[in-house]
Design a protein around this motif. Structure first.
Motif, PDB file in Angstrom:
ATOM      1  N   LYS A  64       0.869  -1.179   0.000  1.00  0.00           N
ATOM      2  CA  LYS A  64       0.000   0.000   0.000  1.00  0.00           C
ATOM      3  C   LYS A  64       0.903   1.226   0.000  1.00  0.00           C
ATOM      4  CE  LYS A  64      -3.365   2.166   3.053  1.00  0.00           C
ATOM      5  NZ  LYS A  64      -4.218   1.925   4.230  1.00  0.00           N
ATOM      6  N   THR A  65       0.670   2.109  -0.968  1.00  0.00           N
ATOM      7  CA  THR A  65       1.471   3.317  -1.100  1.00  0.00           C
ATOM      8  C   THR A  65       0.547   4.520  -1.074  1.00  0.00           C
ATOM      9  OG1 THR A  65       2.986   2.091  -2.540  1.00  0.00           O
ATOM     10  CG2 THR A  65       3.197   4.472  -2.523  1.00  0.00           C
ATOM     11  N   SER A  66       0.884   5.512  -0.270  1.00  0.00           N
ATOM     12  CA  SER A  66       0.105   6.747  -0.221  1.00  0.00           C
ATOM     13  C   SER A  66       1.028   7.927  -0.424  1.00  0.00           C
ATOM     14  CB  SER A  66      -0.601   6.889   1.128  1.00  0.00           C
ATOM     15  OG  SER A  66      -1.537   5.854   1.304  1.00  0.00           O
ATOM     16  N   ALA A  67       0.643   8.810  -1.344  1.00  0.00           N
ATOM     17  CA  ALA A  67       1.414  10.033  -1.597  1.00  0.00           C
ATOM     18  C   ALA A  67       0.492  11.061  -2.228  1.00  0.00           C
ATOM     19  CB  ALA A  67       2.586   9.740  -2.527  1.00  0.00           C
ATOM     20  N   ALA A  68       0.677  12.297  -1.860  1.00  0.00           N
ATOM     21  CA  ALA A  68      -0.069  13.418  -2.427  1.00  0.00           C
ATOM     22  C   ALA A  68      -1.577  13.176  -2.403  1.00  0.00           C
ATOM     23  CB  ALA A  68       0.406  13.703  -3.845  1.00  0.00           C
ATOM     24  N   GLY A  69      -2.078  12.579  -1.332  1.00  0.00           N
ATOM     25  CA  GLY A  69      -3.501  12.363  -1.180  1.00  0.00           C
ATOM     26  C   GLY A  69      -4.061  11.180  -1.958  1.00  0.00           C
ATOM     27  N   MET A  70      -3.204  10.382  -2.587  1.00  0.00           N
ATOM     28  CA  MET A  70      -3.659   9.220  -3.350  1.00  0.00           C
ATOM     29  C   MET A  70      -3.093   7.952  -2.724  1.00  0.00           C
ATOM     30  SD  MET A  70      -3.072   8.224  -7.341  1.00  0.00           S
ATOM     31  CE  MET A  70      -4.070   9.569  -7.934  1.00  0.00           C
ATOM     32  N   THR A  71      -3.943   6.932  -2.613  1.00  0.00           N
ATOM     33  CA  THR A  71      -3.519   5.641  -2.084  1.00  0.00           C
ATOM     34  C   THR A  71      -3.670   4.596  -3.180  1.00  0.00           C
ATOM     35  OG1 THR A  71      -4.195   6.248   0.148  1.00  0.00           O
ATOM     36  CG2 THR A  71      -3.922   3.905  -0.297  1.00  0.00           C
ATOM     37  N   GLU A  84       5.544 -16.770 -15.023  1.00  0.00           N
ATOM     38  CA  GLU A  84       4.316 -16.022 -15.222  1.00  0.00           C
ATOM     39  C   GLU A  84       4.030 -15.169 -13.980  1.00  0.00           C
ATOM     40  OE1 GLU A  84       4.501 -19.357 -15.274  1.00  0.00           O
ATOM     41  OE2 GLU A  84       3.666 -20.127 -17.135  1.00  0.00           O
ATOM     42  N   SER A  85       3.428 -13.991 -14.228  1.00  0.00           N
ATOM     43  CA  SER A  85       3.106 -13.114 -13.103  1.00  0.00           C
ATOM     44  C   SER A  85       1.729 -12.489 -13.284  1.00  0.00           C
ATOM     45  CB  SER A  85       4.159 -12.009 -12.950  1.00  0.00           C
ATOM     46  OG  SER A  85       4.125 -11.131 -14.055  1.00  0.00           O
ATOM     47  N   ILE A  86       1.136 -12.138 -12.160  1.00  0.00           N
ATOM     48  CA  ILE A  86      -0.120 -11.401 -12.121  1.00  0.00           C
ATOM     49  C   ILE A  86       0.114 -10.204 -11.207  1.00  0.00           C
ATOM     50  CG2 ILE A  86      -2.539 -11.432 -11.388  1.00  0.00           C
ATOM     51  CD1 ILE A  86      -2.595 -14.433 -12.019  1.00  0.00           C
ATOM     52  N   ASN A  87      -0.193  -9.014 -11.721  1.00  0.00           N
ATOM     53  CA  ASN A  87       0.024  -7.783 -10.976  1.00  0.00           C
ATOM     54  C   ASN A  87      -1.228  -6.927 -11.027  1.00  0.00           C
ATOM     55  OD1 ASN A  87       3.053  -8.076 -10.616  1.00  0.00           O
ATOM     56  ND2 ASN A  87       2.786  -8.317 -12.815  1.00  0.00           N
ATOM     57  N   MET A  88      -1.701  -6.508  -9.860  1.00  0.00           N
ATOM     58  CA  MET A  88      -2.904  -5.680  -9.765  1.00  0.00           C
ATOM     59  C   MET A  88      -2.554  -4.321  -9.205  1.00  0.00           C
ATOM     60  SD  MET A  88      -5.462  -8.331  -7.888  1.00  0.00           S
ATOM     61  CE  MET A  88      -5.144 -10.078  -8.095  1.00  0.00           C
ATOM     62  N   VAL A  89      -3.212  -3.284  -9.736  1.00  0.00           N
ATOM     63  CA  VAL A  89      -3.102  -1.941  -9.193  1.00  0.00           C
ATOM     64  C   VAL A  89      -4.518  -1.456  -8.928  1.00  0.00           C
ATOM     65  CG1 VAL A  89      -2.456   0.445  -9.661  1.00  0.00           C
ATOM     66  CG2 VAL A  89      -0.937  -1.392 -10.341  1.00  0.00           C
ATOM     67  N   LEU A  90      -4.780  -1.119  -7.666  1.00  0.00           N
ATOM     68  CA  LEU A  90      -6.121  -0.692  -7.250  1.00  0.00           C
ATOM     69  C   LEU A  90      -6.011   0.675  -6.583  1.00  0.00           C
ATOM     70  CD1 LEU A  90      -7.107  -4.109  -5.651  1.00  0.00           C
ATOM     71  CD2 LEU A  90      -7.588  -3.330  -7.988  1.00  0.00           C
ATOM     72  N   TYR A  91      -6.758   1.641  -7.094  1.00  0.00           N
ATOM     73  CA  TYR A  91      -6.715   3.003  -6.581  1.00  0.00           C
ATOM     74  C   TYR A  91      -7.723   3.199  -5.462  1.00  0.00           C
ATOM     75  CZ  TYR A  91      -3.686   4.540 -10.336  1.00  0.00           C
ATOM     76  OH  TYR A  91      -2.619   4.707 -11.176  1.00  0.00           O
ATOM     77  N   GLY A  92      -7.309   3.913  -4.435  1.00  0.00           N
ATOM     78  CA  GLY A  92      -8.182   4.249  -3.318  1.00  0.00           C
ATOM     79  C   GLY A  92      -7.864   3.422  -2.093  1.00  0.00           C
ATOM     80  N   ASP A  93      -8.025   4.027  -0.936  1.00  0.00           N
ATOM     81  CA  ASP A  93      -7.762   3.341   0.324  1.00  0.00           C
ATOM     82  C   ASP A  93      -8.830   2.275   0.566  1.00  0.00           C
ATOM     83  OD1 ASP A  93      -6.412   2.709   2.600  1.00  0.00           O
ATOM     84  OD2 ASP A  93      -6.988   4.499   3.718  1.00  0.00           O
ATOM     85  N   VAL A  94      -8.427   1.191   1.170  1.00  0.00           N
ATOM     86  CA  VAL A  94      -9.351   0.096   1.467  1.00  0.00           C
ATOM     87  C   VAL A  94      -9.439  -0.049   2.975  1.00  0.00           C
ATOM     88  CG1 VAL A  94      -9.832  -2.349   1.167  1.00  0.00           C
ATOM     89  CG2 VAL A  94      -8.654  -1.109  -0.632  1.00  0.00           C
ATOM     90  N   THR A  95     -10.629   0.187   3.519  1.00  0.00           N
ATOM     91  CA  THR A  95     -10.837   0.034   4.958  1.00  0.00           C
ATOM     92  C   THR A  95     -11.997  -0.910   5.252  1.00  0.00           C
ATOM     93  OG1 THR A  95     -12.234   1.996   4.967  1.00  0.00           O
ATOM     94  CG2 THR A  95      -9.897   2.309   5.504  1.00  0.00           C
ATOM     95  N   ALA A  96     -12.697  -1.324   4.196  1.00  0.00           N
ATOM     96  CA  ALA A  96     -13.852  -2.216   4.327  1.00  0.00           C
ATOM     97  C   ALA A  96     -13.978  -2.999   3.020  1.00  0.00           C
ATOM     98  CB  ALA A  96     -15.121  -1.397   4.573  1.00  0.00           C
ATOM     99  N   GLY A 139     -12.524  -7.113 -15.883  1.00  0.00           N
ATOM    100  CA  GLY A 139     -12.591  -8.051 -14.780  1.00  0.00           C
ATOM    101  C   GLY A 139     -13.025  -7.352 -13.516  1.00  0.00           C
ATOM    102  N   GLU A 140     -12.730  -8.010 -12.405  1.00  0.00           N
ATOM    103  CA  GLU A 140     -13.195  -7.500 -11.124  1.00  0.00           C
ATOM    104  C   GLU A 140     -12.270  -8.009 -10.016  1.00  0.00           C
ATOM    105  OE1 GLU A 140     -17.602  -7.237 -10.034  1.00  0.00           O
ATOM    106  OE2 GLU A 140     -16.948  -9.131  -9.123  1.00  0.00           O
ATOM    107  N   VAL A 141     -12.031  -7.148  -9.045  1.00  0.00           N
ATOM    108  CA  VAL A 141     -11.323  -7.521  -7.820  1.00  0.00           C
ATOM    109  C   VAL A 141     -12.246  -7.171  -6.666  1.00  0.00           C
ATOM    110  CG1 VAL A 141      -9.330  -7.115  -6.330  1.00  0.00           C
ATOM    111  CG2 VAL A 141      -9.041  -7.082  -8.814  1.00  0.00           C
ATOM    112  N   LYS A 142     -12.503  -8.144  -5.798  1.00  0.00           N
ATOM    113  CA  LYS A 142     -13.336  -7.914  -4.618  1.00  0.00           C
ATOM    114  C   LYS A 142     -12.482  -8.081  -3.374  1.00  0.00           C
ATOM    115  CE  LYS A 142     -17.783  -9.522  -6.381  1.00  0.00           C
ATOM    116  NZ  LYS A 142     -18.889 -10.469  -6.181  1.00  0.00           N
ATOM    117  N   ILE A 143     -12.436  -7.056  -2.553  1.00  0.00           N
ATOM    118  CA  ILE A 143     -11.823  -7.167  -1.234  1.00  0.00           C
ATOM    119  C   ILE A 143     -12.933  -7.729  -0.353  1.00  0.00           C
ATOM    120  CG2 ILE A 143     -10.695  -5.968   0.664  1.00  0.00           C
ATOM    121  CD1 ILE A 143      -9.140  -5.897  -2.043  1.00  0.00           C
TER     122      ILE A 143
END
Length: 179
Positions: A64-71, A84-96, A139-143
């Protein structure tokens, strides 16, 4: 697309560094020498119309990286015993629990690579931001669970490379510690 690709490459680099680091003293334990603090699996995955079977990584990383108001949450995994690799980038803080939509028009995305060590060969890089001949990537990523720095979730992805060849991951799961 270029911005997403940059963030995914940066996440892959950070995860590779995280996985590669270990203590070099007499107190090494199995936990210290195995690398990442997360696991990632996909019951089915494949490239270019083929089914490669199950993707399994026991040394994945979640950063988790946060800088300049973006997480940004980055989840990266290299298949155990493979390239083989799988890499995800998800914008926004996750608290729930939360659902991220992937694909064109979304800041969120997944890049699947046939060979994580060969980042210059774009034919081996498949993104949810690209489209195929008759389908669009996405696609979709569900926390599904988050408690402190422990996180779990599921994902599915259809990705395409620049030549419009397809890669996919189905029934994906991840869990671990956010670093």
């Amino acid at each position: 697309m270029k911005k997403l690709f940059f963030y995914l490459l940066a996440g892959l680099f950070m995860t590779t560094v995280l996985i590669s680091c270990h203590r070099d003293d007499d107190e090494n334990t199995t936990e210290n020498s195995t690398g990442g603090s997360a696991t990632l699996t996909a019951e089915h995955y494949g490239f270019d119309g083929g089914n490669a079977g199950k993707f399994s990584s026991t040394k994945a990383g979640i950063v988790k990286t946060s800088a300049a108001g973006m997480t940004i949450l980055t989840i990266s995994a290299i298949r155990d015993g493979g390239n083989e690799s799988i890499n995800m980038v998800l914008y926004g803080d996750v608290t729930a629990p939360k659902t991220y939509t992937l694909g064109s028009g979304s800041q969120n995305g997944i890049i699947m690579r046939k060979d994580y060590q060969n980042v210059t060969d774009m034919a081996k890089s498949y993104s949810t931001d690209n489209n195929g001949t008759s389908m669009t990537g996405g696609g979709e990523v569900k926390i599904t669970s988050i408690s402190g720095n422990k996180i779990e979730g599921t994902f599915t992805a259809i990705c395409y490379n620049n030549a419009r060849s397809e890669a996919y991951a189905e029934q994906g799961k991840f869990s671990g510690t956010i670093n």
